[in-house]
Design a protein around this motif. Sequence first.
Motif, PDB file in Angstrom:
ATOM      1  N   ASN A 219      -7.992  20.230   8.380  1.00 44.30           N
ATOM      2  CA  ASN A 219      -8.995  20.967   9.155  1.00 44.30           C
ATOM      3  C   ASN A 219      -8.596  21.180  10.608  1.00 44.30           C
ATOM      4  N   PHE A 220      -7.903  20.228  11.203  1.00 47.90           N
ATOM      5  CA  PHE A 220      -7.635  20.318  12.638  1.00 47.90           C
ATOM      6  C   PHE A 220      -6.151  20.219  12.984  1.00 47.90           C
ATOM      7  N   GLY A 221      -5.296  20.106  11.982  1.00 48.55           N
ATOM      8  CA  GLY A 221      -3.866  20.027  12.239  1.00 48.55           C
ATOM      9  C   GLY A 221      -3.147  21.290  11.811  1.00 48.55           C
ATOM     10  N   SER A 222      -2.159  21.137  10.937  1.00 50.31           N
ATOM     11  CA  SER A 222      -1.411  22.293  10.450  1.00 50.31           C
ATOM     12  C   SER A 222      -2.241  23.170   9.521  1.00 50.31           C
ATOM     13  N   ARG A 223      -3.304  22.607   8.903  1.00 49.91           N
ATOM     14  CA  ARG A 223      -4.187  23.305   7.977  1.00 49.91           C
ATOM     15  C   ARG A 223      -3.480  23.702   6.687  1.00 49.91           C
ATOM     16  N   LEU A 224      -2.348  23.091   6.398  1.00 53.14           N
ATOM     17  CA  LEU A 224      -1.638  23.307   5.148  1.00 53.14           C
ATOM     18  C   LEU A 224      -2.047  22.232   4.137  1.00 53.14           C
ATOM     19  N   PRO A 225      -1.919  22.484   2.842  1.00 53.21           N
ATOM     20  CA  PRO A 225      -2.357  21.507   1.831  1.00 53.21           C
ATOM     21  C   PRO A 225      -1.361  20.366   1.658  1.00 53.21           C
ATOM     22  N   LEU A 226      -1.129  19.627   2.726  1.00 57.48           N
ATOM     23  CA  LEU A 226      -0.168  18.535   2.722  1.00 57.48           C
ATOM     24  C   LEU A 226      -0.912  17.207   2.785  1.00 57.48           C
ATOM     25  N   ILE A 227      -0.595  16.321   1.858  1.00 59.33           N
ATOM     26  CA  ILE A 227      -1.232  15.010   1.810  1.00 59.33           C
ATOM     27  C   ILE A 227      -0.590  14.106   2.857  1.00 59.33           C
ATOM     28  N   GLN A 228      -1.433  13.405   3.600  1.00 58.76           N
ATOM     29  CA  GLN A 228      -0.962  12.441   4.591  1.00 58.76           C
ATOM     30  C   GLN A 228      -0.916  11.056   3.951  1.00 58.76           C
ATOM     31  N   GLY A 229       0.130  10.325   4.237  1.00 56.99           N
ATOM     32  CA  GLY A 229       0.254   9.001   3.649  1.00 56.99           C
ATOM     33  C   GLY A 229       1.396   8.229   4.281  1.00 56.99           C
ATOM     34  N   PRO A 230       1.609   7.007   3.822  1.00 59.37           N
ATOM     35  CA  PRO A 230       2.710   6.194   4.358  1.00 59.37           C
ATOM     36  C   PRO A 230       4.050   6.793   3.963  1.00 59.37           C
ATOM     37  N   SER A 231       4.875   7.071   4.953  1.00 57.87           N
ATOM     38  CA  SER A 231       6.152   7.735   4.699  1.00 57.87           C
ATOM     39  C   SER A 231       7.264   6.716   4.557  1.00 57.87           C
ATOM     40  N   PHE A 232       8.251   7.056   3.698  1.00 56.36           N
ATOM     41  CA  PHE A 232       9.428   6.206   3.565  1.00 56.36           C
ATOM     42  C   PHE A 232      10.254   6.188   4.843  1.00 56.36           C
ATOM     43  N   VAL A 233      10.006   7.134   5.751  1.00 56.34           N
ATOM     44  CA  VAL A 233      10.717   7.124   7.032  1.00 56.34           C
ATOM     45  C   VAL A 233      10.403   5.847   7.799  1.00 56.34           C
ATOM     46  N   PHE A 234       9.173   5.347   7.672  1.00 55.66           N
ATOM     47  CA  PHE A 234       8.766   4.155   8.407  1.00 55.66           C
ATOM     48  C   PHE A 234       9.111   2.861   7.678  1.00 55.66           C
ATOM     49  N   LEU A 235       9.625   2.947   6.460  1.00 58.86           N
ATOM     50  CA  LEU A 235       9.864   1.726   5.687  1.00 58.86           C
ATOM     51  C   LEU A 235      10.998   0.892   6.268  1.00 58.86           C
ATOM     52  N   ALA A 236      12.121   1.532   6.601  1.00 61.76           N
ATOM     53  CA  ALA A 236      13.266   0.777   7.142  1.00 61.76           C
ATOM     54  C   ALA A 236      12.919   0.083   8.452  1.00 61.76           C
ATOM     55  N   PRO A 237      12.309   0.752   9.444  1.00 63.08           N
ATOM     56  CA  PRO A 237      11.951   0.010  10.657  1.00 63.08           C
ATOM     57  C   PRO A 237      10.906  -1.070  10.410  1.00 63.08           C
ATOM     58  N   ALA A 238       9.994  -0.836   9.448  1.00 65.81           N
ATOM     59  CA  ALA A 238       9.018  -1.880   9.135  1.00 65.81           C
ATOM     60  C   ALA A 238       9.707  -3.123   8.587  1.00 65.81           C
ATOM     61  N   LEU A 239      10.671  -2.928   7.691  1.00 66.80           N
ATOM     62  CA  LEU A 239      11.417  -4.072   7.155  1.00 66.80           C
ATOM     63  C   LEU A 239      12.255  -4.741   8.233  1.00 66.80           C
ATOM     64  N   ALA A 240      12.807  -3.953   9.178  1.00 66.97           N
ATOM     65  CA  ALA A 240      13.590  -4.536  10.267  1.00 66.97           C
ATOM     66  C   ALA A 240      12.711  -5.408  11.159  1.00 66.97           C
ATOM     67  N   ILE A 241      11.477  -4.965  11.407  1.00 70.16           N
ATOM     68  CA  ILE A 241      10.559  -5.785  12.205  1.00 70.16           C
ATOM     69  C   ILE A 241      10.131  -7.021  11.424  1.00 70.16           C
ATOM     70  N   ILE A 242       9.864  -6.853  10.130  1.00 71.34           N
ATOM     71  CA  ILE A 242       9.451  -7.995   9.308  1.00 71.34           C
ATOM     72  C   ILE A 242      10.531  -9.073   9.279  1.00 71.34           C
ATOM     73  N   LYS A 243      11.799  -8.638   9.257  1.00 73.47           N
ATOM     74  CA  LYS A 243      12.913  -9.589   9.174  1.00 73.47           C
ATOM     75  C   LYS A 243      13.517  -9.894  10.549  1.00 73.47           C
ATOM     76  N   SER A 244      12.736  -9.717  11.614  1.00 76.51           N
ATOM     77  CA  SER A 244      13.208 -10.061  12.950  1.00 76.51           C
ATOM     78  C   SER A 244      13.481 -11.559  13.042  1.00 76.51           C
ATOM     79  N   PRO A 245      14.447 -11.960  13.883  1.00 76.60           N
ATOM     80  CA  PRO A 245      14.815 -13.389  13.958  1.00 76.60           C
ATOM     81  C   PRO A 245      13.643 -14.300  14.309  1.00 76.60           C
ATOM     82  N   GLU A 246      12.736 -13.825  15.193  1.00 78.20           N
ATOM     83  CA  GLU A 246      11.629 -14.691  15.616  1.00 78.20           C
ATOM     84  C   GLU A 246      10.611 -14.938  14.520  1.00 78.20           C
TER      85      GLU A 246
END
Length: 692
Positions: A219-246
């Motif tokens: 309704n207020f963005g691109s207005r295209l029929p695109l589903i928003q959701g968790p992207s695999f683009v964020f998976l690698a940095p999420a795992l890198a943060i999860i496996k941080s040394p601390e």
Amino acid sequence: MAQSSDPNNRPKPGPLPPPAPHSNEPPAIPPSSWAKRTGFRPRFSGETNATDSDPISNPPAPKPAVNGTAQPANAQVQVQGQGQGDKDQAVKKRREGEGRLPPKPGVNRQANNAVAVEAPAVQPSRRGVRNGDVENPVPRMVNDEFVSRQVHMKYELRDTPGLVPIGFYGFQHYLSMMGSLILIPLVIVPAMGGDHEDMSMVVSTVLFVSGITTLLQANFGSRLPLIQGPSFVFLAPALAIIKSPEFLGLNGNNFNHIMKELQGAIIIASAFQALLGYSGLMTLLLRLINPVVVSPTVAAVGLSFYSYSFPQMGACLEIGMVQILLVIMFSLYLRKISLLGHRIFLIYAVPLGLAITWAMSFLLTEAGAYKYDGCDVNIPTSNMISDHCRKHVARMKSCRADASHALNSSPWFRFPYPLQWGIPVFNWKMAVVMCVVSVISSVDSVGSYHASSLLVASRPPTPGVVSRGIGLEGLCSVLAGLWGTGTGSTSLTENVHTIAVTKMGSRTAVELGAFVLIILSLVGKVGGFIASIPQVMVAGLLCIMWAMLVALGLSNLRYSEAGSSRNIIIIGLSLFLSLSVPAYFQQYGLSPNSNSPVPTYFQPYIVASHGPFRSQYRGLNYVMNTLLSFHMVIAFIVAVVLDNTVPGSKQERGVYVWSEPDAARREPAVVKDYGLPFRVGKMFKWVRWVGL
């Protein structure tokens, strides 16, 4: 008087007859198009200058002369078919009135009997003529691939066929996308040390946030029929943060602590992405983003997880391989089989493969195939005394259908609420990593906007609409960070393939599906059911989804000259270096025989503790070692530098076509496709860089 049989004395054909005197159609004028301005002639590309409604065809040659008069090929009477429904006729008239469908040349609109008359003997233009028209190249392939929009799409962007059909197609759309929505929580929650209840809560939260953000984007963005959701683009940095040394030495509730760190990093990165879109900086970045950049960047996202998915299936190959083979059989060998007018096997290949494999796992579990004497799958491995049980515990957890108790422990009603895991923790070094990844996510979304608009909309969006969509994706990711999904929110790349396969591009169908998704997220048993998927099936789904992501990334090359030596070298270098350079960072300083507490498939994400970049600033070391170990970051850097420095024409590079703002404002169809509803657009008329 008889004519002479001598061929030299035969009368020569006369000139073609003039156009009909009462025709109201003006002569066709070549449109002012991107192709004409840049000299684009698609030779290797799939982006052809096609008409909106009919395939391109050469005008037929005139018939031989009869009695000294040439007969044009189109002189015969053409009567329109009577079998078309009233709905199709109404939709066609509406599109012609808005300028979405060009009037066919040579048709006298004032004729009551709809009989075609002779067309002028001029070279027909490839598109209908409109003031300020911007030519829209449309991908044209065969069978179930990208094809001409109006001929093969069942419903386009603004079509609303009725509650029952649109409800069915909306459910179909989301069901075919379910794998992309649920897989990331099934990966990161166990990595953070979460239990079955945590898994169920995160899955329900992902469904809830995906429904809310999809409604906002439609309704207020691109207005295209695109589903928003968790992207695999964020998976690698999420795992890198999860496996941080601390975090490796944490005792107690690791899940809550790591989730709050992830939330803080996502919120800061999302605010940066929103600033990138709404400030207009995205319009400048669009000049650097072309198919030759998007293709290796998105493909590298899928290729980066090759060491995770199939090794996870090793504990139960008889289940995982059956699942992969079933999906391959459904999506490839049975893809043309239709049931009730729908290609069931092609559309539901992933859900069908998952359901059949899950049933197989249940039957084998009930038959006692994965039951070992004296062994209990619910006992932690560290508390097992028997070596026999320790040997088979991985197989029991991976293969048994009842290994997870998420369904039994889940409540019937649960309302996901913001900050349910606690107050986010903001760490600047993790936030910097996420900010760079948010740029990669924007690049991914740019490719999705362009490809989906060619299928469902009247024109591609303007650069302002793209910036508006990216800005709203940033705000949606802020919501994902506040609710705690573990990753940012973005337009799912797999959605473009789903639109092409299901032939459903209606925005209303996606919105209705988003409402259903929100309702399902409130039923706790739904999240528990999804969380109880056996681990081996999760790994099998990941193999399929990441392979699809690689293919969808490389499919962007259809907008460029894929056979160009320039593009071949750039794509090859980008992909190879995206695998080789991160391997150097991930393996640096690791001993082959070292006993690491981290599983082998997670070792690529602990590079921050042993990477080659070492300075006196520990935070800088963390950022550089982590970023340069991401395959997508290396692919993006190499591709964007080479594509924008190596000489090449726009035709060769396949520069993305965006609608010109001035021309788009004059076309009613474009305004209705991308204009903001509820008079919101009037409030932002002064913000030219985020609108039409």
